[in-house]
Scaffold this motif. Structure first.
Motif, PDB file in Angstrom:
ATOM      1  N   ARG A   1       0.846  -1.190   0.000  1.00  0.00           N
ATOM      2  CA  ARG A   1       0.000   0.000   0.000  1.00  0.00           C
ATOM      3  C   ARG A   1       0.886   1.246   0.000  1.00  0.00           C
ATOM      4  O   ARG A   1       1.780   1.376   0.832  1.00  0.00           O
TER       5      ARG A   1
ATOM      6  N   SER B   1      -3.080   6.285  -1.157  1.00  0.00           N
ATOM      7  CA  SER B   1      -4.032   6.679  -0.121  1.00  0.00           C
ATOM      8  C   SER B   1      -3.436   7.785   0.739  1.00  0.00           C
ATOM      9  O   SER B   1      -2.218   7.975   0.787  1.00  0.00           O
ATOM     10  N   ASN B   2      -4.296   8.505   1.443  1.00  0.00           N
ATOM     11  CA  ASN B   2      -3.818   9.526   2.374  1.00  0.00           C
ATOM     12  C   ASN B   2      -3.445   8.937   3.729  1.00  0.00           C
ATOM     13  O   ASN B   2      -2.591   9.492   4.426  1.00  0.00           O
TER      14      ASN B   2
ATOM     15  N   LEU C   1      -3.862   4.996   6.321  1.00  0.00           N
ATOM     16  CA  LEU C   1      -4.268   3.603   6.430  1.00  0.00           C
ATOM     17  C   LEU C   1      -4.342   3.250   7.908  1.00  0.00           C
ATOM     18  O   LEU C   1      -3.468   3.641   8.685  1.00  0.00           O
TER      19      LEU C   1
END
Length: 268
Positions: free
Chosen positions: A91, A161-162, A164
């Motif tokens: 990620r 993503s910003n 997690l």
């Protein structure tokens, strides 16, 4: 005001439970790579070896952002990260340097800022000849970069993503605005913040794992851990391993041109 005698008999606060990731999972968080493909390759191999030698678990690698800029081979790092994602759960979180890189492809004002903060090395890593780079205008450089960067790299970085969440942990590039609900955090906070996050010592809703701010050693605090050990400048790239309540470190360290792996278990 309580007297000293009464304070002696006041019940002590219960110690805050150690943060943990979900049972049966193992998480590897990797700090800011900044174009150091040599260190990234070494840390990838070390993570694969560590995971193979550990008990079976659902494993996720979290790249905390700032894959690009400053170091010599951003293009190679992005390509390697994309390939790694096809082989296991990887990620990517968006860092401020990914933001500048992507925005510079469309905004000349951002392009100027990007080039001043390590973007020159990124442009050269994508095959723009140095002589042409030195002679080009900003507009010409923007056009060159748009031609040079593969669409797959842009899509990969745009899909970051910003943040997690894993159990009690929050992974983010820079940090969070204290006392602001997570769903109300602005991307600018998550990708750029330093203060007041760094000096905030009260508990957050989650224990924060972040990069962005370089420290000589891993920056372990009661409510957060910073793992940007300045790979492009110091030659040390850090990965933090989380399993249950345990934490341990894997570091790729370059000395005199040779890269070695160092491991350390430590108490939270």
């Amino acid at each position: 005001m309580f007297s000293p005698l009464l304070q002696m008999f006041r019940p002590k606060a219960e110690p805050r439970p150690l943060p943990s990731v979900p049972p049966g999972t193992r998480w590897y968080a990797v700090g800011d790579v900044h174009g150091r493909l040599d260190l990234f390759d070494a840390i990838r191999e070390a993570i694969e070896a560590d995971d193979s030698a550990s008990p079976p678990a659902a494993t996720t690698v979290v790249l905390l952002g700032d894959l690009v800029d400053r170091g010599p081979d951003s293009a190679g790092v992005v390509a390697r990260a994309r390939d790694w994602q096809t082989r296991r759960s990887v990620r990517l979180l968006s860092g401020n340097h990914e933001e500048m890189f992507l925005d510079s492809l469309e905004d000349i004002g951002v392009m100027r800022h990007f080039l001043r903060h390590g973007g020159r090395e990124t442009a050269l890593s994508y095959g723009i000849p140095r002589a042409e780079y030195d002679q080009a205008s900003l507009e010409e450089l923007q056009a060159m970069l748009n031609r040079a960067v593969p669409a797959a790299d842009i899509a990969f970085l745009n899909a970051a993503s910003n943040y997690l969440i894993a159990g009690d942990y929050l992974f983010v590039h820079a940090g969070i605005a204290p006392d602001v609900p997570l769903e109300e955090q602005k991307p600018h906070h998550l990708r750029w913040i330093r203060e007041p996050f760094l000096e905030h010592d009260a508990p957050h809703t989650h224990f924060v794992i972040h990069g962005h701010t370089i420290t000589e050693d891993v920056d372990e605090r009661a409510n957060r851990t910073g793992i940007d050990t300045g790979a492009y400048r110091t030659g040390v790239l850090t990965a933090l391993v989380l399993e249950g309540t345990a934490r341990r470190l894997i570091q790729a360290v370059e000395r005199n041109g040779a890269v070695t792996i160092e491991r350390e278990a430590y108490a939270a």
